[in-house]
Design a protein around this motif. Structure first.
Motif, PDB file in Angstrom:
ATOM      1  N   ILE A  44      -1.998  17.774   2.530  1.00 27.52           N
ATOM      2  CA  ILE A  44      -0.818  16.932   2.679  1.00 27.52           C
ATOM      3  C   ILE A  44       0.221  17.604   3.567  1.00 27.52           C
ATOM      4  N   GLY A  45       0.780  16.854   4.531  1.00 31.57           N
ATOM      5  CA  GLY A  45       2.005  17.291   5.162  1.00 31.57           C
ATOM      6  C   GLY A  45       1.972  17.331   6.670  1.00 31.57           C
ATOM      7  N   GLN A  46       3.068  16.889   7.279  1.00 33.14           N
ATOM      8  CA  GLN A  46       3.317  17.055   8.692  1.00 33.14           C
ATOM      9  C   GLN A  46       4.811  17.002   8.868  1.00 33.14           C
ATOM     10  N   GLY A  47       5.314  17.610   9.939  1.00 30.56           N
ATOM     11  CA  GLY A  47       6.753  17.683  10.129  1.00 30.56           C
ATOM     12  C   GLY A  47       7.199  16.968  11.376  1.00 30.56           C
ATOM     13  N   VAL A  48       8.470  16.555  11.387  1.00 25.43           N
ATOM     14  CA  VAL A  48       9.113  16.021  12.575  1.00 25.43           C
ATOM     15  C   VAL A  48      10.010  17.121  13.125  1.00 25.43           C
ATOM     16  N   PRO A  49       9.768  17.601  14.351  1.00 28.79           N
ATOM     17  CA  PRO A  49      10.576  18.720  14.876  1.00 28.79           C
ATOM     18  C   PRO A  49      12.038  18.322  15.055  1.00 28.79           C
ATOM     19  N   GLY A 397       5.129  -0.498 -19.235  1.00 27.36           N
ATOM     20  CA  GLY A 397       3.777   0.020 -19.329  1.00 27.36           C
ATOM     21  C   GLY A 397       3.715   1.497 -19.037  1.00 27.36           C
ATOM     22  N   ASN A 398       2.511   2.070 -19.182  1.00 28.86           N
ATOM     23  CA  ASN A 398       2.240   3.478 -18.902  1.00 28.86           C
ATOM     24  C   ASN A 398       1.014   3.554 -17.997  1.00 28.86           C
ATOM     25  N   GLU A 399       1.073   4.410 -16.989  1.00 33.35           N
ATOM     26  CA  GLU A 399      -0.039   4.565 -16.068  1.00 33.35           C
ATOM     27  C   GLU A 399      -0.226   6.039 -15.732  1.00 33.35           C
ATOM     28  N   ILE A 400      -1.481   6.452 -15.577  1.00 36.52           N
ATOM     29  CA  ILE A 400      -1.817   7.807 -15.153  1.00 36.52           C
ATOM     30  C   ILE A 400      -2.370   7.752 -13.736  1.00 36.52           C
ATOM     31  N   SER A 401      -1.875   8.634 -12.869  1.00 33.64           N
ATOM     32  CA  SER A 401      -2.295   8.662 -11.468  1.00 33.64           C
ATOM     33  C   SER A 401      -2.832  10.051 -11.133  1.00 33.64           C
ATOM     34  N   PRO A 402      -4.149  10.179 -10.912  1.00 33.19           N
ATOM     35  CA  PRO A 402      -4.732  11.488 -10.585  1.00 33.19           C
ATOM     36  C   PRO A 402      -4.796  11.724  -9.071  1.00 33.19           C
ATOM     37  N   ASN A 403      -5.023  12.963  -8.693  1.00 35.76           N
ATOM     38  CA  ASN A 403      -5.286  13.299  -7.299  1.00 35.76           C
ATOM     39  C   ASN A 403      -6.113  14.576  -7.237  1.00 35.76           C
ATOM     40  N   ALA A 404      -6.828  14.767  -6.134  1.00 37.00           N
ATOM     41  CA  ALA A 404      -7.655  15.961  -5.946  1.00 37.00           C
ATOM     42  C   ALA A 404      -7.857  16.194  -4.463  1.00 37.00           C
ATOM     43  N   GLY A 419      -9.169  14.691   0.651  1.00 39.21           N
ATOM     44  CA  GLY A 419      -8.335  14.467  -0.519  1.00 39.21           C
ATOM     45  C   GLY A 419      -8.338  13.017  -0.959  1.00 39.21           C
ATOM     46  N   TYR A 420      -8.010  12.842  -2.234  1.00 43.33           N
ATOM     47  CA  TYR A 420      -7.907  11.516  -2.840  1.00 43.33           C
ATOM     48  C   TYR A 420      -6.729  11.530  -3.798  1.00 43.33           C
ATOM     49  N   GLU A 460       1.770  -2.209  -9.413  1.00 41.48           N
ATOM     50  CA  GLU A 460       1.177  -1.955  -8.106  1.00 41.48           C
ATOM     51  C   GLU A 460       0.492  -0.584  -8.114  1.00 41.48           C
ATOM     52  N   ARG A 461      -0.608  -0.480  -7.389  1.00 43.77           N
ATOM     53  CA  ARG A 461      -1.339   0.792  -7.348  1.00 43.77           C
ATOM     54  C   ARG A 461      -1.906   1.016  -5.952  1.00 43.77           C
ATOM     55  N   SER A 462      -1.817   2.247  -5.493  1.00 47.96           N
ATOM     56  CA  SER A 462      -2.441   2.614  -4.225  1.00 47.96           C
ATOM     57  C   SER A 462      -3.484   3.693  -4.473  1.00 47.96           C
ATOM     58  N   ARG A 463      -4.506   3.673  -3.622  1.00 51.07           N
ATOM     59  CA  ARG A 463      -5.573   4.685  -3.633  1.00 51.07           C
ATOM     60  C   ARG A 463      -5.713   5.212  -2.219  1.00 51.07           C
ATOM     61  N   GLN A 464      -5.331   6.468  -2.041  1.00 48.00           N
ATOM     62  CA  GLN A 464      -5.285   7.048  -0.705  1.00 48.00           C
ATOM     63  C   GLN A 464      -6.379   8.097  -0.530  1.00 48.00           C
ATOM     64  N   ARG A 465      -6.975   8.082   0.670  1.00 49.80           N
ATOM     65  CA  ARG A 465      -8.034   9.038   1.002  1.00 49.80           C
ATOM     66  C   ARG A 465      -7.744   9.636   2.367  1.00 49.80           C
TER      67      ARG A 465
END
Length: 659
Positions: A44-49, A397-404, A419-420, A460-465
């Protein structure tokens, strides 16, 4: 020299306290170093100079991202600008300034980060993918802005200083004036005060048209106390007011250009108060604690209608980062909690009009990065407890959001990563102004043909790869050079976006439903090569926003938009000790896919900064945006062939003197 200083100070003071006719924002050089950011997890990550913003004399948030390929800002007029990251609208990002979450859209498009002053920026992080510590609602990623401290501006042997700036932009005939003062308080403390005024007129497009309803007036006031590394303790306390005032279109301000459209006097104001505390003792690697407490209020006042739309957001985050080893594994572990509450309402004729819109998130998160040998693994999860009001009905509600994620060092400077991650949100993409018009008992998922027809409202839910290859090397093409390059494939599926039924043209909102899935996918390439006096950055992004059938979709307000392929090639050369020169090429390919048909364009920008030897504290800067006066519209601007055009050739000048 005294006459020059007197003229500069007079211009700044006049701008700050006059209410004259209309102008827009300039950028001052604070001489900060370029920022290149990598995230805390491998993927994860990128910068704006920030250096690039200074060269371009950035005036607005739009300018901050104008030369990026993964982030675009469409809309043209200040009141209609929308930010998109990889095709996903900024409403679906977690955007913070010094840790303060920026609120929802107030009316159609007003809200978010439109009032940010680029003069104050020290660091800009664009966080791709999802981490559990990114905060709630990061469906499309996160953008973090960090402002300067007094210590960033003071020389090592300097206890007190100030910078005065005055400038002019030709496209909108805008005048700029700013004064920044900074001082040390004891050995570790500092205090910064900043005031800025901008008056701008309607800008001219590349074909010489004056674009109706784009002038206005900006005022920025900022104060920040910072105590750094005082017996391992750090404290930052800031207060800010940013205000934009002008005559703009109201309900359909981001549609096709109409020089006869009626304008209404509007004021957009942001008041923010932020406290950041850190405790990081050198001899205790298990303890690196941070606390962020903030209040962020957004107001949109329509003076002609005597209405005010208000977002009052308050939040708290507590986290601790630990570094330790277990056997051969080196671990970085982050544990924390965050809480955010936003209260939205509309006030008409001095009394509340319609429903309140309350959103509350409480999250607990864990995020870890572990390295051994050539491998770096990351993983985490967050538990979100959410509450959102829809009319008189509350959804909870309650939601669990994992990542790896994983990154593997391949040797010879090469690494590969993947990554996911998931993220959830319950507040939808509906502006507060529309929430206020909701009926008491709205219908949920009553839209025939939608996937969740007849079911309860889902979050709403997103799944990013992400998947990619990265290279870092020195002495690659020349002695003492440095080369960083990466290529990344990305895909982000966003399910169950919450939208409204009704609400158009003053009608009440009668219901809410979960819309069908949209997907942002594509790839991007970035390369940066630098030597002692020269650096160049090349970036390229191809992003598609598609529906469940894989077909490109047109621009959807507060959801996303499609663009053609985008390339940026930036150059910066230190020609001498007294002269810096820059050039930027932006090439936007046309888009023709089904019903989508959008023109491409090519832009050229040049920049120069001169530091006269006879006056070492004086900086004279010149930036010419759209050098060849190209007529064009951003592809994310709504309106097709008649979309609001961007500014034509813009000659920007700035004089800055440091005391």
């Amino acid at each position: 020299m005294n006459k020059r200083l007197t003229a500069a100070v007079s211009a700044a003071v006049y701008m700050l306290f006059s209410s004259g006719a209309q102008a827009e924002g300039g950028k001052s050089s604070m001489e900060l170093q370029p920022i290149s950011v990598e995230g805390t997890t491998p993927v994860i990550g990128q910068g704006v100079p920030v250096e690039q913003l200074q060269r371009n004399l950035a005036a607005t948030v739009s300018d901050v991202f104008k030369d990026q390929t993964s982030v675009t800002v469409g809309g043209g007029a200040r009141s209609a600008q929308r930010l998109y990251f990889r095709g996903v609208d900024g409403n679906n990002l977690n955007i913070t300034i010094d840790g303060a979450v920026q609120g929802r859209s107030l009316f159609q498009h007003h809200g978010g980060i439109g009032s940010l002053d680029p003069d104050l920026l020290k660091q800009v992080e664009v966080l791709t993918g999802v981490g559990a510590d990114r905060g709630p609602g990061a469906l499309g990623g996160a953008i973090r802005f960090e402002t300067v401290d007094a210590q960033d501006l003071l020389e090592l042997d300097q206890d007190t200083g100030s910078t005065v700036r005055t400038g002019y932009h030709s496209a909108n005939r805008s005048d700029h004036g700013a004064l920044t003062a900074y001082t040390r308080l004891g050995e570790q403390g500092g205090l910064l005060a900043h005031v800025k005024g901008v008056n701008r007129g309607d800008y001219e497009s590349g074909d010489g048209r004056k674009i109706h309803g784009t002038g206005g007036r900006d005022r920025h006031y900022f104060m920040k106390f910072s105590m750094l590394d005082q017996d391992a303790h750090s404290v930052r306390l800031s207060a800010e007011r940013s205000e934009n005032r002008g005559e703009y279109r109201w309900g359909r301000g981001d549609l096709a250009y109409d020089p006869e459209a009626p304008l209404e006097q509007q004021i957009h104001r942001r008041d923010a108060y932020v406290l950041n505390y850190g405790f990081d003792p050198v001899d205790r690697p298990l303890l690196n604690t941070g606390v962020n407490l903030f209040s962020n209020e957004l107001n949109l006042i329509n003076e002609d209608r005597n209405t005010e739309t208000i977002s009052q957001g308050k939040g708290l985050e507590i986290r601790n980062a630990s570094s330790f080893s277990l056997g051969q594994w080196m671990h970085d572990l982050v544990l924390g909690m965050d809480h955010y509450r936003e209260d939205g309402k509309v006030v008409s004729q001095g009394a509340r009009d319609g429903q309140r819109s309350e959103v509350s998130h409480f999250g607990i998160f864990v995020q870890e990065s572990a390295a051994v040998g050539r491998f770096t693994l990351s993983g985490g999860a967050r538990l979100d407890r959410y509450e959102s009001d829809y009319g008189a009905v509350q959804v909870t509600g309650n939601e669990i959001s994992p990542n790896a994620g994983i990154e593997v060092d391949l040797g010879m400077g090469w690494s590969t990563f993947a990554g996911y991650g998931e993220a959830v949100r319950s507040s939808g993409v509906i502006p507060i102004g529309w929430f206020a018009s909701a009926v008491d008992e709205p219908e949920f998922n009553a839209e025939p043909g939608k996937r969740r027809f007849g079911k309860s409202l889902a979050p709403e839910r997103s799944r990013q790869r992400e998947l990619g290859l990265r290279y870092r090397g020195n002495d690659v093409l020349a002695q003492h050079d440095r080369l960083n390059a990466s290529i990344t494939y990305f895909q982000n599926d966003i399910d169950n976006l919450i939208v409204q039924t009704g609400g158009s043209r003053g009608q009440p909102v009668t219901g809410f439903y979960n819309d069908d899935r949209v997907t942002s996918k594509g790839w991007e390439m970035k390369a940066r090569w630098s030597t002692h006096r020269y650096r160049t950055t090349l970036s390229y992004t191809r992003a598609k926003l598609v529906d469940e059938q894989g077909d490109r979709v047109d621009t959807i307000r507060r959801v996303g938009s499609n663009t053609g392929d985008r390339l940026a090639w930036d150059h910066a050369w230190q020609a001498s000790e007294a002269l810096d020169i820059g050039y930027t090429l932006i090439a936007q390919a046309g888009l023709s896919d089904g019903d989508l048909d959008r023109s491409g364009y090519t832009l050229h920008h040049v920049q120069a900064s001169w530091y006269p030897r006879q006056a070492p504290d004086l900086t004279l800067s010149l930036a010419v945006r759209n050098l060849f006066d190209k007529e064009y519209s951003e592809q994310t601007t709504i309106g097709g062939d008649e979309a609001l055009p961007e500014a034509g050739r813009d000659i920007r000048m700035m004089a800055s003197y440091r005391f």
